[in-house]
Design an enzyme around this catalytic site. Structure first.
Site, PDB file in Angstrom:
ATOM      1  N   GLN A 188      58.227 166.919  64.510  1.00  0.00           N
ATOM      2  CA  GLN A 188      58.394 165.487  64.250  1.00  0.00           C
ATOM      3  C   GLN A 188      59.332 165.222  63.079  1.00  0.00           C
ATOM      4  O   GLN A 188      59.993 164.186  63.037  1.00  0.00           O
ATOM      5  CB  GLN A 188      57.041 164.830  63.976  1.00  0.00           C
ATOM      6  N   ASN A 208      46.132 164.865  57.681  1.00  0.00           N
ATOM      7  CA  ASN A 208      47.512 164.584  58.081  1.00  0.00           C
ATOM      8  C   ASN A 208      48.007 165.753  58.927  1.00  0.00           C
ATOM      9  O   ASN A 208      47.279 166.721  59.161  1.00  0.00           O
ATOM     10  CB  ASN A 208      48.399 164.368  56.848  1.00  0.00           C
ATOM     11  N   LYS A 209      49.228 165.660  59.373  1.00  0.00           N
ATOM     12  CA  LYS A 209      49.792 166.672  60.263  1.00  0.00           C
ATOM     13  C   LYS A 209      49.605 168.078  59.696  1.00  0.00           C
ATOM     14  O   LYS A 209      49.732 168.309  58.500  1.00  0.00           O
ATOM     15  CB  LYS A 209      51.273 166.376  60.494  1.00  0.00           C
ATOM     16  N   ARG A 215      42.648 159.738  71.526  1.00  0.00           N
ATOM     17  CA  ARG A 215      42.907 160.812  70.560  1.00  0.00           C
ATOM     18  C   ARG A 215      41.855 160.740  69.463  1.00  0.00           C
ATOM     19  O   ARG A 215      41.421 159.648  69.100  1.00  0.00           O
ATOM     20  CB  ARG A 215      44.322 160.723  69.960  1.00  0.00           C
ATOM     21  N   ASP A 249      46.569 160.327  58.737  1.00  0.00           N
ATOM     22  CA  ASP A 249      45.918 159.818  59.942  1.00  0.00           C
ATOM     23  C   ASP A 249      44.490 159.366  59.675  1.00  0.00           C
ATOM     24  O   ASP A 249      43.940 158.578  60.437  1.00  0.00           O
ATOM     25  CB  ASP A 249      45.927 160.889  61.030  1.00  0.00           C
ATOM     26  N   ARG A 278      53.325 158.042  68.867  1.00  0.00           N
ATOM     27  CA  ARG A 278      52.530 158.828  67.931  1.00  0.00           C
ATOM     28  C   ARG A 278      52.717 158.225  66.549  1.00  0.00           C
ATOM     29  O   ARG A 278      53.532 157.324  66.340  1.00  0.00           O
ATOM     30  CB  ARG A 278      52.870 160.323  67.968  1.00  0.00           C
ATOM     31  N   GLY A 279      51.923 158.724  65.609  1.00  0.00           N
ATOM     32  CA  GLY A 279      51.882 158.107  64.298  1.00  0.00           C
ATOM     33  C   GLY A 279      50.693 157.176  64.241  1.00  0.00           C
ATOM     34  O   GLY A 279      50.499 156.339  65.129  1.00  0.00           O
ATOM     35  N   ALA A 280      49.877 157.325  63.200  1.00  0.00           N
ATOM     36  CA  ALA A 280      48.594 156.624  63.148  1.00  0.00           C
ATOM     37  C   ALA A 280      48.732 155.124  63.332  1.00  0.00           C
ATOM     38  O   ALA A 280      47.994 154.502  64.111  1.00  0.00           O
ATOM     39  CB  ALA A 280      47.898 156.933  61.819  1.00  0.00           C
TER      40      ALA A 280
END
Length: 359
Positions: free
Chosen positions: A200, A251-252, A90, A241, A52-54
């Site tokens: 996270q 973003n998250k 995704r 992201d 995970r993570g862009a």
């Protein structure tokens, strides 16, 4: 950084070369890796957040095209079908789509598809590492300036989610300036949002900072505003992201609330991103950026180790209570002090972004 840490790497120790990735679902309790050898395994790893993570998703996607090229034995038409599966794994992180599209563009005229796919994926990965280092340098200059303005020797930085080397090759985005600050001898303390529901921050960012010997404190997501009111946060740095042409930032989930609190308390709020995170097709991020909705089980259940050190997953809600679980929110550009990019620092507005990235 102190260690030679990588979120992913090519492994040729096996019979066929594969992509090896850290299984981030297990951290910080268990360090384990997964071998990705098929398109299906790449797609699953992205979907279930093994990775995970862009930025890392983009890197995995690029190497996924290489894996797919081996699967289809160099047939470009068949590769396009595999590429679409990866691209759609995704919806929010634009780096994923960018990496797939860039790989397919580079390979469209290739006479040696498999060999070129490998080379291009490595090149994209290496380029991202260089961009991360630039973000580290530009961001650290801001840290130094804030310390100078406040006449302080120690800085308290709040961050949300994880935007370190587990999320973006090679040092991350939001954490990259912090790593650079440590290298320059700056006294840094990081407030780490737990980042519900997948935690996270508590699980990944705290793990990274521990490995680097950087002082940090994990806090409940709702605590940031109080810390800002009390003057205990000097700046906020987050990753992203997707960033629209007008500077809105996806973003998250929870980032928007931190930006509101920062704005209300006069705390500078920065977003650290590489060029690949921009989506110039989207003019209004609040209205247009697609927001991923994930399983409600992520809200209902939490994972951790019990008193015997056994990793368990337990439910924390009434069994029949419904849940809602959007993975991201969008912070309007007006709440953002500046964007820290690999090409320098700019304000989050259409004109400055266009001047810096589109000439």
């Amino acid at each position: 950084m102190q260690g030679n840490y990588k979120a992913l790497w090519l492994n040729d120790d096996l019979f066929d070369e594969c992509l090896e990735v850290i299984d981030q679902r297990l951290l910080p309790f268990i360090y384990d890796t997964r071998h990705l050898t098929t398109t299906e395994e790449v797609v699953t790893a992205i979907k279930n957040m093994t990775v995970r993570g862009a930025g890392v998703i983009g890197s995995v996607a690029a190497f996924g095209i290489y894996i797919a090229a081996m699967e289809v034995e160099g047939d470009y038409e068949l590769l396009k079908e595999k590429a679409l599966l990866i691209r759609e794994s995704r919806p929010t992180a634009i780096n994923l789509m960018w990496a797939v599209d860039k790989m397919m563009e580079l390979l469209s005229a290739s006479a040696n598809l498999i060999e070129d796919a490998r080379s291009f994926a490595i090149e994209l990965n290496d380029a991202e590492a260089l961009e991360s280092q630039k973000i580290a340098e530009f961001g650290c200059e801001i840290i130094e300036e804030i310390l100078k303005q406040k006449n302080k020797t120690r800085i308290n930085i709040l961050t949300h989610c994880n935007a370190g080397w587990l999320a973006v090759i090679d040092e991350g985005t939001a954490l990259a300036p912090i790593y650079e600050a440590k290298r320059r001898g700056i006294d840094v303390h990081v407030w780490v949002d737990e980042t519900r529901p997948r935690n996270q921050g508590a699980s990944l960012t705290a793990w990274e900072l521990s490995k680097e010997g950087i002082e940090h404190t994990i806090i409940a997501d709702n605590m940031g505003g109080l810390l800002m009111q009390r003057g205990e946060v000097d700046m906020v740095i987050v990753g992203a992201d997707r960033v629209s042409a007008n500077g809105d930032v996806a973003n998250k989930i929870g980032t928007y609330l931190k930006a509101l609190a920062a704005h209300d308390n006069g705390v500078p709020f920065y977003v650290a991103i590489p060029a690949s995170t921009f989506d110039f097709e989207i003019k209004d991020g609040v209205k247009e950026i697609p927001i991923e909705e994930r399983s409600g089980d992520e809200v209902k259940f939490i994972r951790g180790v019990d008193e015997d050190g056994v990793l368990r997953r337990v439910r924390i809600t009434p069994e029949d209570s419904p849940t809602k679980n959007y993975g991201f929110d969008v912070t309007p550009a007006r709440l953002i002090s500046a964007l820290i990019t690999n090409k320098g620092v700019c304000r989050a507005n259409f004109d400055e972004i266009k001047e810096k990235f589109r000439g």
